[in-house]
Scaffold this motif. Structure first.
Motif, short mmCIF file in Angstrom:
data_model
loop_
_atom_site.label_atom_id
_atom_site.label_comp_id
_atom_site.label_asym_id
_atom_site.label_seq_id
_atom_site.Cartn_x
_atom_site.Cartn_y
_atom_site.Cartn_z
N SER A 74 0.86 -1.37 0.03
CA SER A 74 -0.12 -0.04 0.01
C SER A 74 0.95 1.17 -0.17
CB SER A 74 -0.98 -0.04 1.26
OG SER A 74 -1.57 1.09 1.54
N ILE A 75 0.36 2.33 -0.61
CA ILE A 75 0.97 3.58 -0.64
C ILE A 75 0.82 4.27 0.75
CG2 ILE A 75 -0.89 5.22 -1.33
CD1 ILE A 75 0.99 5.74 -3.57
N MET B 77 3.64 8.83 7.10
CA MET B 77 2.19 8.82 6.68
C MET B 77 2.11 7.96 5.50
SD MET B 77 0.63 12.61 7.30
CE MET B 77 -1.05 11.95 7.31
N PHE B 78 2.92 8.29 4.27
CA PHE B 78 2.94 7.43 3.24
C PHE B 78 4.07 6.77 2.90
CE2 PHE B 78 -0.01 11.05 3.03
CZ PHE B 78 -1.35 10.34 2.66
N THR B 79 3.99 5.67 2.09
CA THR B 79 5.26 4.95 1.72
C THR B 79 6.32 5.72 0.84
OG1 THR B 79 4.01 2.90 1.88
CG2 THR B 79 6.12 2.68 0.64
N ASN B 80 7.26 6.53 1.33
CA ASN B 80 8.30 7.32 0.62
C ASN B 80 9.27 6.77 -0.08
OD1 ASN B 80 10.12 7.09 2.57
ND2 ASN B 80 9.64 9.03 3.49
N ALA B 81 9.46 5.34 0.45
CA ALA B 81 10.76 4.78 -0.62
C ALA B 81 10.40 3.07 -0.29
CB ALA B 81 12.07 4.96 0.33
N LYS C 75 4.97 1.26 -5.23
CA LYS C 75 4.13 2.80 -5.34
C LYS C 75 4.57 3.63 -4.19
CE LYS C 75 0.35 0.69 -5.39
NZ LYS C 75 -1.08 0.45 -4.79
N CYS C 76 5.39 5.10 -4.48
CA CYS C 76 5.61 5.55 -3.37
C CYS C 76 5.09 6.98 -3.59
CB CYS C 76 7.14 6.00 -3.41
SG CYS C 76 8.25 4.25 -3.26
N LEU C 77 4.99 7.88 -2.38
CA LEU C 77 4.48 8.98 -2.38
C LEU C 77 5.23 10.03 -1.57
CD1 LEU C 77 1.86 10.48 -3.41
CD2 LEU C 77 0.82 9.75 -1.34
N ARG C 78 5.77 11.13 -2.25
CA ARG C 78 6.74 12.01 -1.35
C ARG C 78 6.10 13.34 -1.09
NH1 ARG C 78 12.81 10.18 -2.68
NH2 ARG C 78 12.84 8.15 -1.62
#
Ligand code: SER
Length: 428
Positions: free
Chosen positions: A26-27, A36-40, A65-68
């Protein structure tokens, strides 16, 4: 090579090297209180690196999937302005939990890039950690030894902790890294100035492609480093950047990951992409942010005023302000992009129409709500402007602009645009 083939070649390569291939997690990093979010790609493996849990497989490869958009790694305000930053991106990674280390990681990275993807060796530069006194860390002579066997020494560069020591956040697993950069400039420019002068200098065509991290430490909350009992490998290659290189484009937005989405946005807003920079920038921001919003919702986030939902709502509102101000759109529109975005990712779990229509409906209602808010706020602002004009005043106090934002939710950028258009100056 299209983007789907490029992704598949990476996974098949590491499958041949006996890695277990797993699907993207999950992201949303709900299980990790430091994020908070998968950044790597490595976030989901944090416990394996620290030794809190044992991985079912000692070597793994995936496309995560990553979110920065929050915390230490935040690319929100870079998006669209340059040609290679994204809020949401995919990270190709291979992982070793106490199995192979520097020798194999470097050997396979080189083999994949130069033999499978056939990237010209002359265009590759690698960077190596040169040591740091504060953390009592020495020069990474081992990586240097392995790279020297593969690439000309003039293409090996040495950097400090800022570039060659990777940390997930202020605390957590970390280690020295060796990065692979690629020079995409034309021959004339390369002759004028060799690429080794431009590595890590934010040049849009001399870009970092792959970060190979050797996780060996745990950064503690007092800032000290503790050596982990086992050495691990964490690699992350930017998928969009890899596509840009292999498809010989000057921007990730010109790869086949984005072109159909950009075309779709341009067509639906009566714009032509590639003519006016402000319009292009707006279209890129919408395309990039929409991917982030769609996949965050698909991974269970609902736009709201709390925590994860708040962040996603803010991004969605940034999209709406962008199309309202720059593309002159005042009706819900981006909910239509859900289908093309999901189509591009080709995630079988998302390709079901109930999920697609759930995401579209949610985005549509957010757009409707926020556009109504904007409309009401604008009506209020025009009433104030009329009163000012009546008093022959051409100045509005900035606190009124803030009051409109805090009380009616009218975005500051919109208030400023309207006052400007009506020759009213904002008095700060
Ligand atoms: N953790 C490293 C990065 O995110 C490599 O995967 O760049």
């Amino acid at each position: 090579m299209n983007h789907k083939q490029i992704r598949q070649i990476f996974l098949s390569f590491f499958k041949r090297k006996k890695h277990n291939i797993i699907t993207s997690a999950s992201i949303v990093a709900k299980k990790d209180s430091s994020l908070m979010f998968t950044n790597a790609g490595m976030n989901i493996f944090k416990d394996f690196f620290i030794g809190n849990k044992k991985s079912p497989y000692s070597i793994i490869a995936n496309c995560q999937k990553c979110l920065r958009i929050t915390g230490k790694h935040n690319d929100l305000f870079e998006v669209g302005k340059d040609t290679y930053h994204h809020t949401m991106f995919e990270m190709l990674g291979n992982w070793s939990f106490g199995d192979y280390f520097k020798k194999e990681a470097i050997k396979w990275a080189w083999e994949l890039l130069t033999e499978c993807y056939k990237i010209d060796k002359a265009n590759i530069y690698v960077t190596i950690f040169k040591g740091n006194k504060e953390d009592n860390l020495s020069f990474d002579s081992e990586s240097f030894k392995y790279w020297k066997n593969k690439i000309d020494e003039s293409q090996i560069l040495f950097f400090d902790k800022k570039h060659n020591f990777w940390e997930m956040g202020t605390t957590g697993p970390c280690g020295t890294c060796t990065e692979i950069h690629v020079d995409l400039r034309n021959e004339k420019d390369k002759l004028k100035l060799p690429g080794n002068n431009l590595v890590n200098k934010k040049h849009p065509l001399v870009i970092e492609l792959w970060n190979i991290v050797f996780i060996q430490f745990l950064r503690q909350s007092d800032g000290t480093l503790v050596k982990l009992p086992t050495c691990h490998v964490d690699t992350g290659m930017g998928f969009e950047r890899l596509c840009m290189i292999l498809q010989k484009k000057q921007s990730t937005y010109d790869t086949d990951i984005f072109t159909s989405l950009i075309k779709y946005i341009a067509q639906n807003t009566d714009q032509i992409y590639g003519v006016t920079e402000t319009i292009d920038l707006a279209i890129r921001i919408i395309a990039d942010h929409m991917r982030a919003v769609v996949f965050a919702i698909a991974d269970g986030i609902r736009p709201s005023n709390k925590k994860y939902g708040y962040v996603i709502r803010k991004i969605l509102r940034r999209i709406i302000v962008t199309y309202y101000l720059t593309l002159n759109i005042n009706k819900p529109f981006v909910f239509k992009l859900v289908k093309p975005i999901i189509g591009y990712m080709n995630h079988s779990d998302l390709n079901t129409s109930p999920l697609q229509s759930y995401i579209s409906t949610l985005i549509l209602s957010e757009e409707t709500l926020f556009l109504t808010t904007i409309k009401l706020g604008i009506n209020k602002l025009y009433k104030i402007i009329d009163q000012l004009r009546y008093k022959k005043c051409h100045m509005i106090a900035v606190k009124i602009i803030y009051w409109l934002y805090e009380t009616y939710g009218l975005p500051l950028e919109i208030s400023k645009r309207i006052t400007n258009k009506n020759n009213i100056q904002v008095d700060s």
